[in-house]
Every structure is written in structure tokens, then in C-alpha cells.
Design a protein around this motif. Structure first.
Motif, PDB file in Angstrom:
ATOM      1  N   GLY A 131       0.836  -1.197   0.000  1.00 41.47           N
ATOM      2  CA  GLY A 131       0.000   0.000   0.000  1.00 41.47           C
ATOM      3  C   GLY A 131       0.866   1.239   0.000  1.00 41.47           C
ATOM      4  O   GLY A 131       2.069   1.163  -0.193  1.00 41.47           O
ATOM      5  N   ARG A 132       0.221   2.352   0.268  1.00 45.13           N
ATOM      6  CA  ARG A 132       0.885   3.645   0.061  1.00 45.13           C
ATOM      7  C   ARG A 132       2.024   3.941   1.012  1.00 45.13           C
ATOM      8  O   ARG A 132       2.860   4.789   0.721  1.00 45.13           O
ATOM      9  N   LEU A 133       2.049   3.306   2.183  1.00 50.94           N
ATOM     10  CA  LEU A 133       3.117   3.635   3.145  1.00 50.94           C
ATOM     11  C   LEU A 133       4.269   2.639   3.104  1.00 50.94           C
ATOM     12  O   LEU A 133       5.320   2.868   3.705  1.00 50.94           O
TER      13      LEU A 133
ATOM     14  N   ASP B 259      -2.542  -1.683   7.505  1.00 51.80           N
ATOM     15  CA  ASP B 259      -2.359  -0.464   8.310  1.00 51.80           C
ATOM     16  C   ASP B 259      -3.394  -0.343   9.428  1.00 51.80           C
ATOM     17  O   ASP B 259      -3.088   0.105  10.527  1.00 51.80           O
ATOM     18  N   ASP B 260      -4.625  -0.820   9.157  1.00 51.20           N
ATOM     19  CA  ASP B 260      -5.711  -0.710  10.148  1.00 51.20           C
ATOM     20  C   ASP B 260      -5.398  -1.463  11.437  1.00 51.20           C
ATOM     21  O   ASP B 260      -5.934  -1.137  12.496  1.00 51.20           O
ATOM     22  N   ASP B 261      -4.562  -2.497  11.348  1.00 44.99           N
ATOM     23  CA  ASP B 261      -4.277  -3.324  12.519  1.00 44.99           C
ATOM     24  C   ASP B 261      -3.100  -2.794  13.348  1.00 44.99           C
ATOM     25  O   ASP B 261      -2.889  -3.231  14.484  1.00 44.99           O
TER      26      ASP B 261
ATOM     27  N   GLU C 253      -1.552   9.075  10.616  1.00 48.58           N
ATOM     28  CA  GLU C 253      -2.268   9.651  11.772  1.00 48.58           C
ATOM     29  C   GLU C 253      -3.769   9.434  11.636  1.00 48.58           C
ATOM     30  O   GLU C 253      -4.474   9.264  12.626  1.00 48.58           O
ATOM     31  N   ASN C 254      -4.262   9.439  10.391  1.00 45.05           N
ATOM     32  CA  ASN C 254      -5.689   9.224  10.141  1.00 45.05           C
ATOM     33  C   ASN C 254      -6.146   7.883  10.714  1.00 45.05           C
ATOM     34  O   ASN C 254      -7.185   7.792  11.357  1.00 45.05           O
ATOM     35  N   VAL C 255      -5.352   6.838  10.508  1.00 40.49           N
ATOM     36  CA  VAL C 255      -5.709   5.505  11.001  1.00 40.49           C
ATOM     37  C   VAL C 255      -5.530   5.454  12.527  1.00 40.49           C
ATOM     38  O   VAL C 255      -6.389   4.954  13.250  1.00 40.49           O
TER      39      VAL C 255
ATOM     40  N   VAL D 284      -7.941  12.775   0.974  1.00 38.76           N
ATOM     41  CA  VAL D 284      -7.671  13.520  -0.260  1.00 38.76           C
ATOM     42  C   VAL D 284      -6.186  13.830  -0.283  1.00 38.76           C
ATOM     43  O   VAL D 284      -5.622  14.200   0.749  1.00 38.76           O
ATOM     44  N   SER D 285      -5.538  13.636  -1.446  1.00 41.67           N
ATOM     45  CA  SER D 285      -4.195  14.220  -1.541  1.00 41.67           C
ATOM     46  C   SER D 285      -4.144  15.215  -2.681  1.00 41.67           C
ATOM     47  O   SER D 285      -4.056  16.418  -2.448  1.00 41.67           O
ATOM     48  N   SER D 286      -4.231  14.772  -3.946  1.00 42.01           N
ATOM     49  CA  SER D 286      -4.215  15.761  -5.033  1.00 42.01           C
ATOM     50  C   SER D 286      -5.596  16.381  -5.254  1.00 42.01           C
ATOM     51  O   SER D 286      -5.711  17.462  -5.796  1.00 42.01           O
ATOM     52  N   GLY D 287      -6.636  15.683  -4.873  1.00 41.48           N
ATOM     53  CA  GLY D 287      -8.000  16.169  -5.110  1.00 41.48           C
ATOM     54  C   GLY D 287      -8.596  15.644  -6.410  1.00 41.48           C
ATOM     55  O   GLY D 287      -9.766  15.878  -6.705  1.00 41.48           O
ATOM     56  N   SER D 288      -7.810  14.893  -7.187  1.00 39.46           N
ATOM     57  CA  SER D 288      -8.320  14.490  -8.504  1.00 39.46           C
ATOM     58  C   SER D 288      -9.430  13.443  -8.403  1.00 39.46           C
ATOM     59  O   SER D 288     -10.339  13.426  -9.224  1.00 39.46           O
ATOM     60  N   THR D 289      -9.393  12.578  -7.379  1.00 38.45           N
ATOM     61  CA  THR D 289     -10.469  11.585  -7.224  1.00 38.45           C
ATOM     62  C   THR D 289     -11.805  12.290  -6.972  1.00 38.45           C
ATOM     63  O   THR D 289     -12.820  11.938  -7.584  1.00 38.45           O
ATOM     64  N   LEU D 290     -11.780  13.280  -6.098  1.00 34.90           N
ATOM     65  CA  LEU D 290     -13.019  14.032  -5.836  1.00 34.90           C
ATOM     66  C   LEU D 290     -13.486  14.690  -7.128  1.00 34.90           C
ATOM     67  O   LEU D 290     -14.655  14.612  -7.503  1.00 34.90           O
TER      68      LEU D 290
END
Ligand code: PRT
Ligand code: ZN
Length: 288
Positions: A15-17, A55-57, A74-76, A162-168
Motif C-alpha cells: 500500500g501507500r506507506l 495499516d488498520d491493525d 495519523e488518520n488511522v 484527499v491528496s491531489s483532489g483528482s479523485t473528488l
């Protein structure tokens, strides 16, 4: 003396991290044995055992002491609301947890969210946000593809990372509130032994040296001697700049360290002050 104490670190399996976490350990001089498709590995040159997890665990594993430390967003960490203290912000995995609504709709502050259905994978953080703002809304927890929820009639509003905002943007949504700014952090269990704490201190010392180096550049330049004072005044250096005579009479070589934040401004001023042949070199580690 044979070292028996090991520090156990939990990092994201994929994943991303994942990449940045492994890279950070590597830059700290910690070589990991064969990391591909493993659940667990260790280092030959640092007493570290690495667990690869979702990451959730990670917050729970660190709270329970199955792992001593971990790297997680930090979000998780805040969503899981576990007892794992932040030791260091790591500067990667930056994103924000935001509220977004269909682009066609008007937004007049948080009260616009009153009575709405909010799709999110972060029910705890969204609920805290709503409580703080005295808004009542219905939270629909979904585990993925949150951004399509309004389009298929599942919700009116989303709260997602959100990071770049493109998905939104691609889903016809606009960001209207930021609930949390997040990045990857190093977390620790609250009951480390003195030996484990010592190892953690060692690791954190290395992480800080790596991070500091990333924010700074080594700068070498040539200066005519009559401009030296002016040029030196522009350069901070770790203590003060190094000045060495050049083979050509009347000229000196000046070496210094510049921070990323002020870098371009200072380079321009140095040129204006008569500096020539400016070389900018990355720094690998920086210990002050
Ligand atoms: O399998 P596992 O459970 O371990 O992984 P995961 O799928 O839950 O998480 P993963 O790998 O997607 O993200 C891990 C962590 O990376 C997150 O918890 C955040 O801390 C951090 N991070 C940083 C992000 C983003 N940036 C990000 N942009 N996590 C997710 N996104 C997603 C977001 O959910 C949305 O779908 O990317 C999309 C938005 O990106 P933009 O660039 O279009 O705005
Ligand atoms: Zn996850």
C-alpha cells in the motif's frame, strides 16, 4: 556482550506507506533481509524485527505490545483511537480527511451537513467532527470507493482522504471541510523496557538525522575575496561557513548548508553578491 533485546516494528504490508517505510529504515542504515511477500523479517545490522501488517491493525498491535513500535498514518491512528503514542512525524503519506459534496450544490458552512447521509471509512473521526460542530447527520460506514457513494444514491456527502483532489474532481465532488491533516507517524507502545527504549532512542536519532538531511543542501561556491564578507553574511552554515583559499589568488571557496525553505532566495542573493560556480549537493545524513 551479546545483545538479546530486539525492537519489533509494525509497518504496512503493501500500500501507500510500504515503500517509504522500508526506504526510511534503509536510509537509517538498517538492512532488512528479503522483504518481498513476507509476514516478518529482521535486520542483520540493527536489533530490529519487522512485521508486515494491514495499516488498520497497526495501532492495536502497538497498543497490545505485539509490536513495540509502528509506522502508520495519523488518520488511522486517530480513527482507531488506540493507546499508542506518537514519537515522530515522518513527513510522508501526507493527506487530509475532508468532507466533500456534489459540485452542483451550494455550501454554506457546516450547518449544510445537518440531516445529511455521510459515507465514510472514518466513522469515529467524522462523528467527533459532527459533535464538535453541533451537527446531526447519518454516518454510513463503507470500506472502499467512498467517492462514488453520492453518484449511486448511497449518500449525500462523503468524508474521505484527499491528496491531489483528482479523485473528488473526477467524481463530481468538491472539498468543503478539512477534518484532519495527516501524515505517517512513528508510534510506540506505552510500556517499553529500558532496553527497548534505548533502541528506540537510537532509531529516532537516525530518523531525525535522515529527515534533517532531506531538508538541507550542501552548497559550494567560489567568491572573490573582496565580496567574502557580504557572501558569508548570507550563509547560515551549521556553525559558520567554511572558507578555503582557491589556487587562483584573490578567490576563495565557500561551503555551507542551506535549508530547503530559504534555498532559492539565498541562491539568488549569492549570485547577486558575486558568487560564481555554485554547486548544490544532497546531504545523506545530518547530525547537529
Ligand atoms: O491494505 P491496507 O489496509 O494496509 O491499506 P489501505 O488500502 O487501507 O491503505 P492505503 O495503502 O490506500 O493508504 C495507506 C495510508 O496512506 C492512508 O491511511 C493514509 O495515511 C495515506 N494516504 C496518503 C492516502 C492517500 N494519501 C490517498 N490519497 N490514503 C489513501 N488515499 C486515497 C483516498 O482514499 C482516495 O481514494 O487516494 C484517493 C484520493 O487521492 P487523490 O490524490 O485523488 O486526492
Ligand atoms: Zn487499511
Amino acid at each position: 556482550m551479546v545483545q538479546t533485546t530486539k525492537l519489533r516494528i509494525a509497518i504496512q504490508k503493501s500500500g501507500r506507506l510500504y515503500e517509504d517505510s522500508v526506504q526510511l529504515l534503509k536510509e537509517c542504515g538498517i538492512d532488512l533481509r528479503n522483504v518481498k511477500d513476507r509476514l516478518k523479517t529482521e535486520s542483520d545490522n540493527f536489533p530490529l524485527e519487522v512485521f508486515f501488517l494491514r495499516d488498520d491493525d497497526i495501532p492495536q498491535y502497538v497498543e497490545d505490545g505485539v509490536a513495540d513500535i509502528g509506522i502508520v498514518g495519523e488518520n488511522v491512528l486517530l480513527e482507531k483511537n488506540r493507546q499508542a503514542a506518537v514519537v515522530e512525524k515522518l513527513g510522508f503519506g501526507k493527506c487530509r480527511l475532508s468532507v466533500a459534496i456534489p459540485r452542483s450544490q451550494e455550501y454554506e458552512g457546516v450547518k449544510t451537513l445537518q440531516g445529511k447521509r455521510i459515507a465514510t471509512s472514518y466513522p469515529f473521526l467524522v462523528n467527533e467532527f459532527l459533535k464538535k460542530n453541533l451537527v446531526e447527520a447519518e454516518i454510513h460506514e463503507i470500506s472502499g470507493s467512498v467517492e462514488i457513494a453520492p453518484g449511486i444514491g448511497l449518500a449525500d456527502v462523503v468524508a474521505d482522504l484527499v491528496s491531489s483532489g483528482s479523485t473528488l474532481f473526477m467524481n463530481g465532488l468538491k472539498e468543503v471541510e478539512i477534518i484532519l491533516q495527516s501524515q505517517a507517524v512513528l508510534v510506540r507502545n506505552n510500556q517499553l523496557t529500558a532496553e527497548q527504549q534505548q533502541l528506540l532512542d537510537k532509531l529516532v536519532f537516525r530518523i531525525r538525522a535522515v529527515k534533517k538531511a532531506q531538508r538541507n543542501k550542501y552548497v559550494l561556491l567560489n567568491a572573490p575575496n573582496e565580496k567574502l564578507q557580504e557572501i558569508i553574511r548570507l550563509l547560515p552554515g551549521m556553525k559558520s561557513p567554511t572558507v578555503l583559499p582557491l589556487a587562483e589568488a584573490g578567490w576563495s571557496s565557500v561551503h555551507s548548508v542551506l535549508s530547503e525553505d530559504t534555498f532559492w532566495d539565498i541562491i539568488e542573493q549569492l549570485k547577486a553578491a558575486g558568487a560564481q560556480g555554485i554547486l548544490v549537493v544532497p546531504i545523506e545524513k545530518m547530525i547537529v
